[in-house]
Design a protein around this motif. Structure first.
Motif, short mmCIF file in Angstrom:
data_model
loop_
_atom_site.label_atom_id
_atom_site.label_comp_id
_atom_site.label_asym_id
_atom_site.label_seq_id
_atom_site.Cartn_x
_atom_site.Cartn_y
_atom_site.Cartn_z
N GLY A 154 42.51 46.45 33.94
CA GLY A 154 41.40 45.81 34.63
C GLY A 154 41.22 46.42 36.00
N ALA A 155 40.19 45.97 36.71
CA ALA A 155 39.93 46.54 38.03
C ALA A 155 39.21 45.53 38.90
CB ALA A 155 39.08 47.80 37.90
N THR A 156 39.25 45.76 40.21
CA THR A 156 38.49 44.92 41.12
C THR A 156 37.11 45.54 41.30
OG1 THR A 156 39.14 46.18 43.06
CG2 THR A 156 40.58 44.35 42.40
N ARG A 157 36.23 44.78 41.94
CA ARG A 157 34.89 45.30 42.19
C ARG A 157 34.97 46.56 43.05
NH1 ARG A 157 29.95 42.95 45.83
NH2 ARG A 157 28.62 44.74 45.42
N ALA A 158 35.86 46.55 44.03
CA ALA A 158 35.98 47.71 44.93
C ALA A 158 36.32 48.97 44.14
CB ALA A 158 37.04 47.44 45.98
N ALA A 159 37.23 48.83 43.17
CA ALA A 159 37.63 49.99 42.37
C ALA A 159 36.48 50.48 41.49
CB ALA A 159 38.85 49.65 41.52
N VAL A 160 35.69 49.54 40.98
CA VAL A 160 34.55 49.91 40.15
C VAL A 160 33.47 50.57 41.01
CG1 VAL A 160 32.67 49.02 38.72
CG2 VAL A 160 34.98 48.11 38.44
N ASP A 161 33.18 49.97 42.16
CA ASP A 161 32.14 50.52 43.03
C ASP A 161 32.52 51.91 43.54
OD1 ASP A 161 30.56 48.36 42.68
OD2 ASP A 161 30.93 47.45 44.64
N ALA A 162 33.82 52.13 43.73
CA ALA A 162 34.26 53.45 44.19
C ALA A 162 34.24 54.47 43.06
CB ALA A 162 35.66 53.33 44.78
N GLY A 163 33.93 54.02 41.85
CA GLY A 163 33.79 54.93 40.72
C GLY A 163 35.11 55.30 40.05
N TYR A 164 36.19 54.54 40.34
CA TYR A 164 37.48 54.86 39.72
C TYR A 164 37.45 54.56 38.21
CZ TYR A 164 39.08 54.49 44.60
OH TYR A 164 39.22 54.61 45.96
N VAL A 165 36.78 53.48 37.84
CA VAL A 165 36.73 53.03 36.44
C VAL A 165 35.34 52.45 36.15
CG1 VAL A 165 39.18 52.49 36.07
CG2 VAL A 165 37.69 50.80 37.15
N PRO A 166 34.98 52.37 34.83
CA PRO A 166 33.67 51.80 34.49
C PRO A 166 33.58 50.29 34.75
CG PRO A 166 34.88 52.37 32.50
CD PRO A 166 35.67 52.90 33.65
N ASN A 167 32.34 49.81 34.86
CA ASN A 167 32.05 48.41 35.22
C ASN A 167 32.71 47.37 34.33
OD1 ASN A 167 30.30 49.71 36.88
ND2 ASN A 167 28.48 49.20 35.70
N GLU A 168 32.76 47.68 33.03
CA GLU A 168 33.20 46.63 32.11
C GLU A 168 34.67 46.27 32.29
OE1 GLU A 168 31.82 49.49 30.99
OE2 GLU A 168 32.96 50.30 29.31
N LEU A 169 35.38 47.01 33.15
CA LEU A 169 36.78 46.64 33.41
C LEU A 169 36.90 45.66 34.57
CD1 LEU A 169 38.81 49.96 32.98
CD2 LEU A 169 38.07 48.30 31.28
N GLN A 170 35.78 45.32 35.21
CA GLN A 170 35.86 44.44 36.38
C GLN A 170 36.28 43.03 36.01
OE1 GLN A 170 32.45 44.41 39.03
NE2 GLN A 170 33.08 42.43 39.83
N VAL A 171 37.30 42.55 36.71
CA VAL A 171 37.78 41.19 36.53
C VAL A 171 37.30 40.37 37.72
CG1 VAL A 171 39.85 39.72 36.49
CG2 VAL A 171 39.81 41.88 35.20
N GLY A 172 36.71 39.20 37.46
CA GLY A 172 36.29 38.35 38.57
C GLY A 172 35.13 37.46 38.21
N GLN A 173 34.60 36.79 39.24
CA GLN A 173 33.50 35.84 39.07
C GLN A 173 32.33 36.47 38.33
OE1 GLN A 173 31.69 34.66 42.78
NE2 GLN A 173 30.92 32.74 41.98
N THR A 174 32.04 37.74 38.64
CA THR A 174 30.89 38.39 38.02
C THR A 174 31.29 39.36 36.93
OG1 THR A 174 30.87 40.18 39.60
CG2 THR A 174 29.64 38.21 40.18
N GLY A 175 32.58 39.49 36.69
CA GLY A 175 33.03 40.37 35.62
C GLY A 175 33.69 39.55 34.53
N LYS A 176 34.80 40.06 34.01
CA LYS A 176 35.50 39.33 32.95
C LYS A 176 36.41 38.25 33.52
CE LYS A 176 34.38 42.01 29.40
NZ LYS A 176 34.53 43.43 29.69
#
Lengths: 255, 356
Positions: free
Chosen positions: B268-290
Motif C-alpha cells: 500500500g501507499a500514502t497519498r504523498a507516495a502516490v502523488d510523488a509518482g512512486y506507485v500507482p493510485n490504486e495502492l493508496q490507503v486512506g479516506q479517499t483510497g482503500k
C-alpha cells in the motif's frame, strides 16, 4: 456551454474533530471551516474547461447556512462567474441528506441548463459519496464518478472521463449533458489571488430557499448518537529489528 | 437539552411504537445483494455482504444479483448459489450491457429487480463499483442509502464512520423500503461456510425487457488499465506493507515489494507516495483510497495524517518505522521502531526467511 459546480462548506481537512460531550454530533462551533477539498478540485476543473474554451460560464452553487456564502466567495475568487446560495439551516439530529441536496441541485440544473455538472466525489465530513450519482439519476444524465481526467469534445457533445477504480484506471465516454465527480488526482486547485478576492466581492450571489425550488428536504435518517472511535491501546517502541521479528512471530503470528 | 431529546428518541425507539415496528420488520426481512464476480467466483467483498445480511436478521431471505455475460457469469452464479445458507435465490442478468460496470444500465437493473422483488434491504459493498452504482439506484427508487456501514445493531439501525473515521455515527433509517446500504467489507468477515450440494439455491434469469435503448446508450465503456500483480488484493490481504514519502523513490518501493513477497503481503501507499509518482493510485490507503483492516499493517516512512489513518486504523496490529519519534503514526502503532527505514528494511529482508 455552462458548467454548474456544487461546493460544500465543511470542517477544514486539517482539523482534528472532537465529538461533543452530549454525543449529538461533532463540535463545529469554533473550528476552522473551508471548502471541501474535492469541491475545490471541481471548481478548478470547471475553470480549466472554461479557459480551454470548452465552456463559457462557470456557476457555483451551495446548499447551507448563511456562513456558506464564504465558500461561494472562495469559488468566485478562484474564478467562477456567479453563484447561487440555497439557504438551509441544518438540524444536527436530522441532517440534510445527499438525496435532498441532489433534488435541490436538480432544480437548479433545470433552471440553469448547464452542459456539465461537476461535484466532488465526497464531502470529508459525512463521507457519503452519493450526491453526484443521485443527481445524475434524477436528471437521467450519465455519470463519470471519481474522475482523474476529463476531456470535452464540444463538437460531438461528449466527455471522455478517466476514472479511478479498484485495480486501475477505467475510461468511459459520456453524452453531454453529464455529471462528473472529482477524485484527488484530477488537478491541483489554484489559490485565489488578492485582486481576484477583491473582484469576487462584486460578483453576484443569488439567494434562494429549498421552498422556492419546490424541494422537500425531509430527512429519512435520524442520528441517534455520535461516538468517539475506540481508542487503540498504547503501543511500545522497540529497540531492534530482532525484537520486531519476535513480535511478528509470537504475537501477531504472521511469520 | 439536545441530549435529552436524543435520549428520549432512544427510549421511544426501544420501548414504544419503534419496538413493534422492528418486530414486524424482522418478519418481513428480505435482502437483495448486488454481487461482484471475477474469474467465475463471487468476490470476497460480496461474500462480506452476506455476513451483513445475516447481521440484519438471522432468518433473512437473501437474493444475490449477478450481471455480465459468458461462461464466467454462470460459473459465478453456481458459486453464489452455494455460498451461504441464507442464499434463497440467485438472479442472473445475462447481457453484454452488464459486461462492464456502467452505472446507468446497472442502476436500471437494480430498480427493476427491486420493484419486482420488493426487498426490505438492498446491500452492495463499498467498492468502486458499489459506490458508483448504489446511490444512483437509490435516487431512482427515491430512498436515501447509508454509506460504508461498519455495524448493524437493528434491521434499520446502523453505525458508520464520519469525518475520516474520527467519529462513529449511529443512524436509524426511517424512510420507505428498501433500506439501501453499502457495507465496509473489512467490518464483516466473509462467510466461508459452504453448504452441502443438496442445499443449492435456484438460479433465475432476470427479465431484461425494462432496458430501454436510450438509457443504455448515454455512456459507453472504453477500457480499463490495470496493474497486473501477483500479490494478494490490497483490500483483503492478511498483511499489508505500506510506504510513504519517506521511501523517497519508486526504486526504493522495490525493496518494499521484496518484503511483501516474503510476507505474502500486499503493498500500500500514502497519498504523498502516490502523488510523488512512486506507485500507482490504486495502492493508496486512506479516506479517499482503500480501507484496509489486515492482521498486520507495517508502515515505512508514513507520518500518519488523519486521512491516512482513516484507511488503516482498524488493522489488528500496526507497526510503524519512522525516523521522527513525534510522528503521529506512533500514537496508533502497537510496535514502533524509531530509526532509518532503509536499515530496518534491509535487516528484515535479510532475516525473514523466504515464503515456502
Amino acid at each position: 456551454m455552462k458548467i454548474l459546480v456544487a461546493v460544500k462548506r465543511v470542517v477544514d481537512y486539517a482539523v482534528k474533530v472532537r465529538v461533543r460531550p452530549d454525543r449529538t454530533g461533532v463540535d463545529t462551533a469554533s473550528v476552522k471551516m473551508s471548502m471541501n477539498p474535492f469541491c475545490e478540485i471541481a471548481v478548478e476543473e470547471a475553470l480549466r474547461l472554461r479557459e480551454a474554451g470548452a465552456a463559457s460560464e462557470v456557476v457555483a452553487a451551495t446548499v447551507g447556512p448563511a456562513q456558506a456564502a464564504d465558500t461561494l466567495r472562495t469559488a468566485l475568487a478562484m474564478g467562477a462567474d456567479r453563484a447561487v446560495h440555497v439557504l438551509h439551516d441544518p438540524d444536527p439530529a436530522r441532517p440534510l441528506l445527499p438525496l435532498a441536496v441532489a433534488k435541490i441541485l436538480r432544480a437548479l440544473a433545470l433552471q440553469e441548463t448547464p452542459g456539465l455538472l461537476i461535484l466532488g466525489k465526497q464531502a470529508i465530513d459525512d463521507d457519503c459519496n452519493q450526491t453526484g450519482q443521485m443527481l445524475a439519476a434524477l436528471l437521467n444524465w450519465p455519470q463519470g464518478t471519481f474522475a482523474s481526467k476529463v476531456i470535452i469534445d464540444k463538437d460531438k457533445q461528449k466527455a471522455t472521463v478517466e476514472r479511478e477504480v479498484d485495480g486501475g484506471t477505467e475510461t468511459i465516454c459520456l453524452d453531454l449533458p453529464a455529471v462528473i465527480t472529482t477524485d484527488l488526482r484530477l488537478n491541483q486547485p489554484r489559490y485565489a489571488t488578492l485582486p481576484n478576492i477583491m473582484k469576487a466581492k462584486s460578483k453576484v450571489i443569488k439567494k434562494v430557499t429549498p421552498a422556492d425550488l419546490n424541494v422537500d428536504v425531509r430527512s429519512d435518517m435520524e442520528v441517534l448518537r455520535v461516538d468517539e472511535p475506540p481508542k487503540r491501546k498504547a503501543g511500545v517502541i522497540l529497540s531492534s529489528v530482532d525484537e520486531l521479528l519476535d513480535k511478528l512471530k509470537n504475537e501477531a503470528r504472521v511469520l | 437539552m439536545a441530549a435529552a431529546v436524543v435520549a428520549g428518541a432512544l427510549r421511544r425507539g426501544r420501548a414504544g411504537a419503534g419496538g413493534a415496528a422492528e418486530r414486524t420488520l424482522r418478519r418481513l426481512v428480505s435482502t437483495l445483494i448486488i454481487a461482484e464476480h471475477e474469474g467465475g467466483l463471487v468476490k470476497p467483498s460480496s461474500l462480506s455482504a452476506l455476513a451483513a445480511a445475516e447481521a440484519i436478521a438471522k432468518e433473512n431471505k437473501v437474493s444475490l444479483l449477478l450481471g455480465g455475460s459468458g461462461p464466467t457469469l454462470h460459473k459465478a452464479a453456481e458459486h453464489a448459489a452455494s455460498s451461504h445458507p441464507l442464499v434463497n435465490e440467485v438472479l442472473v442478468a445475462d447481457s453484454d450491457i452488464f459486461a462492464h460496470p456502467l452505472a446507468e444500465p446497472w442502476a436500471e437493473l437494480l430498480r427493476s429487480v427491486q420493484q419486482k422483488g420488493g426487498y426490505s434491504h438492498v446491500i452492495a459493498s463499498s467498492t468502486s463499483f458499489g459506490k458508483n452504482l448504489l446511490p444512483r439506484a437509490a435516487a431512482l427508487l427515491d430512498v436515501s442509502p447509508v454509506t460504508d456501514v461498519t455495524a448493524i445493531s437493528e434491521p434499520r439501525v446502523f453505525v458508520r464512520p464520519i469525518y475520516a473515521g474520527n467519529a462513529l455515527c449511529t443512524v436509524r433509517y426511517t424512510g420507505e423500503s428498501p433500506c439501501m446500504m453499502s457495507i465496509r467489507s473489512t467490518s464483516f468477515s466473509p462467510a466461508t461456510e459452504s453448504m452441502s450440494e443438496t442445499k443449492v439455491a435456484p438460479i433465475t434469469q432476470v427479465d431484461l425487457s425494462f432496458l430501454s435503448e436510450a438509457s443504455s446508450r448515454k455512456s459507453s465503456w472504453v477500457n480499463l488499465t490495470s496493474q497486473d500483480t501477483e500479490r494478494p488484493d490490497l483490500a483483503n490481504a492478511r498483511v499489508v506493507v505500506t510506504g510513504g514519502r519517506g521511501l523517497k523513490s519508486a526504486e526504493n518501493f522495490k525493496l518494499l515489494e521484496q518484503l511483501a513477497e516474503k510476507l505474502g503481503a500486499a503493498v500500500g501507499a500514502t497519498r504523498a507516495a502516490v502523488d510523488a509518482g512512486y506507485v500507482p493510485n490504486e495502492l493508496q490507503v486512506g479516506q479517499t483510497g482503500k480501507i484496509v483492516a489486515p492482521e498486520v499493517y507495517i508502515a515505512f516512512g508514513v507520518s500518519g495524517a488523519i486521512q491516512h489513518l482513516a484507511g488503516m486504523r482498524d488493522s489488528k496490529y500496526i507497526v510503524a518505522v519512522n525516523k521522527d519519534a513525534d510522528a503521529p503514526i506512533f500514537q496508533v502503532a502497537d510496535y514502533g521502531i524509531v530509526g532509518d527505514l532503509f536499515q530496518v528494511l534491509e535487516e528484515l529482508l535479510e532475516k525473514i526467511p523466504d515464503k515456502k
